[in-house]
Write a protein that holds these residues in place. Structure first.
Motif, short mmCIF file in Angstrom:
data_model
loop_
_atom_site.label_atom_id
_atom_site.label_comp_id
_atom_site.label_asym_id
_atom_site.label_seq_id
_atom_site.Cartn_x
_atom_site.Cartn_y
_atom_site.Cartn_z
N ILE A 35 0.79 -1.25 -0.06
CA ILE A 35 -0.10 0.09 -0.02
C ILE A 35 0.85 1.37 0.04
CG2 ILE A 35 -1.80 1.31 1.32
CD1 ILE A 35 -2.47 -1.45 2.41
N GLY A 36 1.72 1.25 0.94
CA GLY A 36 2.64 2.48 1.00
C GLY A 36 3.41 2.93 -0.06
N TYR A 143 19.00 -0.94 -6.92
CA TYR A 143 19.48 -0.14 -5.78
C TYR A 143 20.38 -0.74 -4.89
CZ TYR A 143 15.89 3.18 -7.38
OH TYR A 143 15.13 4.13 -8.13
N GLY A 149 15.65 1.63 -1.52
CA GLY A 149 14.99 1.63 -2.84
C GLY A 149 14.88 0.29 -3.41
N ASP A 184 19.45 13.94 -6.88
CA ASP A 184 18.17 13.27 -6.30
C ASP A 184 18.47 11.82 -6.55
OD1 ASP A 184 17.63 13.86 -8.79
OD2 ASP A 184 15.39 13.32 -8.48
N GLY A 198 16.13 9.54 -1.54
CA GLY A 198 14.73 9.05 -1.87
C GLY A 198 13.81 10.03 -1.62
N HIS A 199 13.60 10.42 -0.30
CA HIS A 199 12.48 11.41 -0.04
C HIS A 199 12.66 12.76 -1.01
CE1 HIS A 199 10.79 8.81 2.71
NE2 HIS A 199 11.93 8.49 3.11
N ASN A 202 11.31 12.32 -4.37
CA ASN A 202 9.81 12.07 -4.59
C ASN A 202 9.51 13.76 -4.57
OD1 ASN A 202 9.80 9.53 -4.22
ND2 ASN A 202 9.10 9.64 -1.85
N MET A 239 4.28 6.93 -6.26
CA MET A 239 4.79 8.07 -6.75
C MET A 239 3.90 8.87 -7.80
SD MET A 239 7.73 10.02 -6.76
CE MET A 239 6.60 11.30 -6.49
N LYS A 242 0.98 10.24 -6.07
CA LYS A 242 1.65 11.58 -5.17
C LYS A 242 1.18 12.60 -6.54
CE LYS A 242 4.74 9.57 -2.08
NZ LYS A 242 4.78 10.33 -0.78
N ASN A 275 10.10 -0.76 -11.45
CA ASN A 275 10.61 0.23 -12.44
C ASN A 275 11.52 -0.02 -13.42
OD1 ASN A 275 11.34 2.74 -13.07
ND2 ASN A 275 12.41 3.38 -10.93
N SER A 308 15.77 11.74 -13.23
CA SER A 308 16.59 12.28 -12.38
C SER A 308 17.77 13.10 -12.49
CB SER A 308 16.84 11.32 -11.24
OG SER A 308 15.69 10.70 -10.51
#
Ligand code: CAA
Length: 384
Positions: A35-36, A143, A149, A184, A198-199, A202, A239, A242, A275, A308
């Motif tokens: 979910i996250g 990663y 990652g 990033d 990572g953060h 995002n 992602m 978001k 990915n 990135s």
């Protein structure tokens, strides 16, 4: 004259791990991953596949004899190339027996490479309407074991034929861009795995999306109501959520529901693969057109590309008459359903021994794979 994507092919290897198994092995709550992060399964790339073989496997599904004659531009987008000098496009041209009177080269800007290639192909075909271009987005997202990652790894290849009078979708309007020197996510030459903040990545992604979204709509006099669906570069599914949330408030309630529903179709392939780096946006576009039943020709689809480092681009395409290809739907469903599930131990061994990153002077055992194209050995610094 319409120019756009005439065909799309996709390939990812026949091995995967389950995100619940990975969460258990890493002492994380499985719901964080499911979910996250939004991922269910992750493709694992075996020794027998690299970006060249995966691109050849994706391309051979869509290229016919006529394409072989008329493709004279081959652009290979990747950030996990197999050579620091020779481009993956040259290997591909030979494997597919494409026109020798062609220009073939590799292009890199993190996950943005395939979009750069697609836009160059658009301009080339616009200027040479009898020609076609082959654009590849192929990568292996690595990663490292036990890193944050890790749950966002994956790999595979997208192949697109760009032509006039395209079957799938035509370009619509001038793109909006944004670029800035940002640390990033990057991979210095001595590293085989990405370095990532990572953060921060995002946040930059969402900022670049909002910037290019606003610019594009202003330039082309559009608003959120003019889009049937928005597709995103999906390094992991959350992602894209978001990104979508960042503009949903601009839409009416019914439009918000529609955009959320269509997003759910666009994430199906990515949540089962992970990915693809530069191919990810186009996997999400393919997932949308193959899985949604609400689309019609003429619908406008938004596409947000992010690489990135960082480069962002927002553009849109309009669906054409034959955007849905039942062979592609069946092919991808069967590819996803017939994969072998690996244990986490098996995956870790495969990850650590992935041959394309090992010393290429090794004379390896001759290996085989069920795919049409595979890496058989590395011999005398040459890929066989
Ligand atoms: N149940 C449900 N949700 C849970 C949960 C649980 N038990 N536990 C945690 N979560 C949620 C968190 O609340 C969080 O949600 P939000 O993002 O909505 O806040 C989410 O799960 C992730 O949790 P964390 O932020 O704590 O996860 P993390 O710190 O371990 O790492 C990550 C997440 C930063 C994405 C990491 O996986 C990473 O670095 N990935 C690679 C970088 C990346 O993909 N960046 C994307 C932008 S850059 C890009 O797009 C280019 C590219 O391809 C790389």
């Amino acid at each position: 004259m319409k120019v756009g994507i005439d065909k799309i092919g996709f390939y990812s290897p026949d091995k995967y791990i389950d995100m619940v198994d990975l969460a258990n092995a890493r002492n994380e709550d499985p719901n964080k991953y499911l979910i996250g992060i939004g991922q269910k399964k992750q493709a694992v790339i075996p020794n027998t596949q690299d970006v060249v073989t995966m691109a050849a496997n994706a391309s051979q599904k869509i290229i016919n004899d006529d394409d072989k004659k008329s493709i004279d531009l081959i652009i290979f987008g990747t950030e996990t190339g197999v050579d620091n000098s020779k481009s993956a496009a040259i290997y591909l041209q030979n494997l597919l027996k494409l026109n020798a009177s062609a220009r073939a080269f590799e292009i890199k800007q993190a996950c943005y490479g395939a979009t750069a290639g697609l836009q160059m192909a658009k301009e080339y075909v616009t200027n040479h309407p009898n020609k076609k271009a082959l654009v590849i987005g192929a990568d292996v997202a690595r990663y490292g074991l036990n890193t944050p990652g890790e749950v966002t790894q994956g790999g595979g290849a997208i192949a697109m034929v760009v032509s006039t009078n395209p079957s799938i979708a035509s370009f619509d309007g001038e793109s909006a861009f944004h670029s800035d020197d940002i640390m990033d996510f990057w991979r210095p030459l001595y590293r085989t795995e990405a370095v990532v903040d990572g953060h921060y990545s995002n946040n930059v992604y969402v900022d670049f999306f909002k910037d290019t979204w606003d610019k594009y709509n202003q330039m082309n006099q559009l608003s959120v109501d003019d889009y049937k669906a928005l597709t995103f570069h999906l390094p992991y599914v959350k992602m894209g959520i978001k990104g979508l949330r960042a503009v949903l408030t601009e839409a009416s309630e019914s439009k918000q529901e529609e955009l959320k529903n269509e997003f759910n179709f666009s994430k199906i392939y990515s949540e089962n693969i992970g990915n693809l780096y530069t191919g990810s946006l186009y996997l999400s576009f393919l997932s949308l057109i193959n899985n949604s039943n609400d689309l019609q020709s003429g619908d406008r689809i938004g596409l947000f590309s992010y690489g990135s480092g960082a480069q962002g681009e927002f553009f849109s395409m309009k669906l054409e008459q034959n955007f849905k290809n039942n062979d592609s739907v069946e092919d991808i469903n069967s590819m996803l359903n017939n994969r072998e599930k690996l244990t986490i131990d098996e995956y870790e061994t495969m990850f650590n021994n992935w041959i394309p990153i090992k010393n290429v002077n090794m004379n390896l055992n001759w290996q085989s794979d069920d795919a049409e194209f595979f890496l058989k050995a590395l011999k005398d610094n040459q890929r066989i």
